[in-house]
Design a protein around this motif. Structure first.
Motif, PDB file in Angstrom:
ATOM      1  N   VAL A 106       0.849  -1.192   0.000  1.00  0.00           N
ATOM      2  CA  VAL A 106       0.000   0.000   0.000  1.00  0.00           C
ATOM      3  C   VAL A 106       0.882   1.239   0.000  1.00  0.00           C
ATOM      4  O   VAL A 106       1.853   1.320   0.762  1.00  0.00           O
ATOM      5  N   VAL A 107       0.537   2.197  -0.848  1.00  0.00           N
ATOM      6  CA  VAL A 107       1.259   3.461  -0.928  1.00  0.00           C
ATOM      7  C   VAL A 107       0.356   4.579  -0.425  1.00  0.00           C
ATOM      8  O   VAL A 107      -0.738   4.787  -0.952  1.00  0.00           O
ATOM      9  N   PHE A 108       0.816   5.293   0.624  1.00  0.00           N
ATOM     10  CA  PHE A 108       0.084   6.431   1.174  1.00  0.00           C
ATOM     11  C   PHE A 108       0.741   7.721   0.696  1.00  0.00           C
ATOM     12  O   PHE A 108       1.967   7.873   0.777  1.00  0.00           O
ATOM     13  N   ARG A 137       9.640   5.199   3.794  1.00  0.00           N
ATOM     14  CA  ARG A 137       9.368   6.442   3.079  1.00  0.00           C
ATOM     15  C   ARG A 137      10.205   6.487   1.807  1.00  0.00           C
ATOM     16  O   ARG A 137      11.394   6.183   1.827  1.00  0.00           O
ATOM     17  N   THR A 138       9.580   6.893   0.706  1.00  0.00           N
ATOM     18  CA  THR A 138      10.286   6.988  -0.562  1.00  0.00           C
ATOM     19  C   THR A 138      10.892   8.374  -0.728  1.00  0.00           C
ATOM     20  O   THR A 138      10.633   9.294   0.053  1.00  0.00           O
ATOM     21  N   ASP A 139      11.699   8.546  -1.769  1.00  0.00           N
ATOM     22  CA  ASP A 139      12.282   9.855  -2.037  1.00  0.00           C
ATOM     23  C   ASP A 139      11.237  10.843  -2.537  1.00  0.00           C
ATOM     24  O   ASP A 139      11.538  12.032  -2.704  1.00  0.00           O
ATOM     25  N   ARG A 140      10.039  10.371  -2.784  1.00  0.00           N
ATOM     26  CA  ARG A 140       8.931  11.252  -3.154  1.00  0.00           C
ATOM     27  C   ARG A 140       8.026  11.547  -1.962  1.00  0.00           C
ATOM     28  O   ARG A 140       6.916  12.033  -2.126  1.00  0.00           O
ATOM     29  N   ASP A 141       8.521  11.225  -0.769  1.00  0.00           N
ATOM     30  CA  ASP A 141       7.783  11.474   0.477  1.00  0.00           C
ATOM     31  C   ASP A 141       6.454  10.742   0.510  1.00  0.00           C
ATOM     32  O   ASP A 141       5.475  11.229   1.078  1.00  0.00           O
ATOM     33  N   GLU A 142       6.415   9.571  -0.095  1.00  0.00           N
ATOM     34  CA  GLU A 142       5.269   8.688   0.031  1.00  0.00           C
ATOM     35  C   GLU A 142       5.620   7.586   1.023  1.00  0.00           C
ATOM     36  O   GLU A 142       6.781   7.219   1.177  1.00  0.00           O
ATOM     37  N   ILE A 143       4.598   7.057   1.692  1.00  0.00           N
ATOM     38  CA  ILE A 143       4.811   5.984   2.655  1.00  0.00           C
ATOM     39  C   ILE A 143       4.408   4.669   1.996  1.00  0.00           C
ATOM     40  O   ILE A 143       3.266   4.517   1.539  1.00  0.00           O
ATOM     41  N   VAL A 144       5.350   3.727   1.958  1.00  0.00           N
ATOM     42  CA  VAL A 144       5.097   2.425   1.366  1.00  0.00           C
ATOM     43  C   VAL A 144       4.951   1.401   2.482  1.00  0.00           C
ATOM     44  O   VAL A 144       5.838   1.254   3.323  1.00  0.00           O
ATOM     45  N   ALA A 145       3.810   0.719   2.498  1.00  0.00           N
ATOM     46  CA  ALA A 145       3.507  -0.282   3.523  1.00  0.00           C
ATOM     47  C   ALA A 145       3.526  -1.666   2.879  1.00  0.00           C
ATOM     48  O   ALA A 145       2.707  -1.968   2.007  1.00  0.00           O
ATOM     49  N   VAL A 146       4.475  -2.502   3.302  1.00  0.00           N
ATOM     50  CA  VAL A 146       4.670  -3.822   2.705  1.00  0.00           C
ATOM     51  C   VAL A 146       4.124  -4.895   3.641  1.00  0.00           C
ATOM     52  O   VAL A 146       4.523  -4.971   4.796  1.00  0.00           O
ATOM     53  N   PHE A 147       3.229  -5.725   3.128  1.00  0.00           N
ATOM     54  CA  PHE A 147       2.679  -6.840   3.899  1.00  0.00           C
ATOM     55  C   PHE A 147       3.653  -8.009   3.785  1.00  0.00           C
ATOM     56  O   PHE A 147       3.425  -8.958   3.057  1.00  0.00           O
ATOM     57  N   ALA A 183      -4.735   6.335  -0.355  1.00  0.00           N
ATOM     58  CA  ALA A 183      -4.084   5.029  -0.286  1.00  0.00           C
ATOM     59  C   ALA A 183      -4.346   4.261  -1.579  1.00  0.00           C
ATOM     60  O   ALA A 183      -5.496   4.127  -2.005  1.00  0.00           O
ATOM     61  N   ASP A 184      -3.279   3.773  -2.196  1.00  0.00           N
ATOM     62  CA  ASP A 184      -3.360   2.917  -3.372  1.00  0.00           C
ATOM     63  C   ASP A 184      -2.631   1.621  -3.056  1.00  0.00           C
ATOM     64  O   ASP A 184      -1.629   1.630  -2.330  1.00  0.00           O
ATOM     65  N   ALA A 185      -3.129   0.517  -3.596  1.00  0.00           N
ATOM     66  CA  ALA A 185      -2.533  -0.784  -3.295  1.00  0.00           C
ATOM     67  C   ALA A 185      -2.089  -1.476  -4.574  1.00  0.00           C
ATOM     68  O   ALA A 185      -2.729  -1.358  -5.622  1.00  0.00           O
ATOM     69  N   ALA A 186      -0.980  -2.199  -4.483  1.00  0.00           N
ATOM     70  CA  ALA A 186      -0.511  -3.076  -5.549  1.00  0.00           C
ATOM     71  C   ALA A 186      -0.323  -4.463  -4.953  1.00  0.00           C
ATOM     72  O   ALA A 186      -0.078  -4.607  -3.753  1.00  0.00           O
ATOM     73  N   LEU A 187      -0.486  -5.470  -5.778  1.00  0.00           N
ATOM     74  CA  LEU A 187      -0.318  -6.850  -5.334  1.00  0.00           C
ATOM     75  C   LEU A 187       0.916  -7.425  -6.013  1.00  0.00           C
ATOM     76  O   LEU A 187       1.019  -7.403  -7.244  1.00  0.00           O
TER      77      LEU A 187
END
Length: 259
Positions: A106-108, A137-147, A183-187
């Motif tokens: 999930v990317v916030f 946190r990415t260099d684009r200041d997004e939060i990446v949540a990894v399950f 919030a966007d999610a990728a699988l």
């Protein structure tokens, strides 16, 4: 949005793939760019994102992702310092083969770009139990949540034509910035030293707000009354009562004179 998400997820996919893929990526990044002297030349392309054609589940020939996904049931407002709130990520296998080792990511993203991993607490439920979500946190200041779940969690499995629901918990720290978050999610399907992007879900929009003001208890003195003072209000009440009584006496006197 999909391109931005792809950029944010590229490092996560390498992390899920394992050290071999990460080392290969690092070597490629460190290699000098080849600039020709002819018609300007061209820099070496960036490492390719996971290809849909390499996905293990499905026939690999369809242009669509083999896993359909959607986010549902989440609250529209999260309170800073509040309890953990629940929402769901539905996974649907659109193919005739089993899909295993599925890890949601999930990317916030917030408008002010002030959200940090320490502002979030996130967890997900799997058949083996409840696991914390890894936050970066990415260099684009997004939060990446990894399950991820470590070795105790091999990923979700979805039977052919079947579905699975992932229960997710999310809360925000008392010092989290307020404002709108998307919030966007990728699988991602993890396979040894590789990872395939097999589905996505997007568009969960909510806001982070301050703590909700507690309601005044029954029988409590209003703020205005507290500021003015009980004695002054008592005097005002007595004066109003005197006016009412005086008016009644005057009316009674008039009636007596009329008689």
């Amino acid at each position: 949005m999909r391109l931005r998400k792809a950029l944010a997820l590229s490092g996560v996919l390498l992390a899920l793939a394992g050290p071999a893929a990460a080392a290969a990526h690092a070597a490629h990044a460190a290699a000098p760019r080849d600039i020709g002297s002819g018609s300007g030349g061209a820099a070496k392309p960036a490492p390719a994102l996971p290809s849909r054609a390499k996905a293990v589940c499905g026939d690999g020939k369809s242009a669509e992702f083999p896993i359909g996904a959607r986010i549902r049931g989440g609250p529209a407002v999260y309170r800073r310092g509040g309890d953990i709130q629940t929402w769901y990520l539905d996974l649907t296998n659109t193919t005739r083969t089993s899909c295993t080792a599925i890890h949601p990511v999930v990317v916030f993203s917030d408008k002010a770009r002030t959200l940090r991993p320490q502002h979030l607490r996130m967890e997900f439920q799997a058949p083996a139990g409840t696991f914390p979500v890894s936050l970066e946190r990415t260099d684009r200041d997004e939060i990446v949540a990894v399950f991820d779940g470590g070795s105790a969690f091999p990923g979700f499995s979805v039977a052919p034509g079947g579905s699975a629901t992932v229960k997710v918990g999310l809360s925000f720290a008392p010092d989290a910035p307020t404002g709108e978050v998307v919030a966007d999610a990728a699988l991602v399907q993890r396979a040894a030293d590789d990872g395939e992007w097999v589905g996505e879900a997007g568009g969960y929009r909510f806001s982070v707000e301050g703590p909700e003001q507690p309601a005044a208890p029954a029988g409590a003195v209003p703020d205005g009354l507290a500021r003015t003072g009980v004695k002054e209000w008592a005097y005002a009440g007595a004066a109003a009562g005197a006016l009412v009584v005086g008016g009644a006496l005057l009316l009674g006197a008039r009636r007596l004179r009329a008689r």
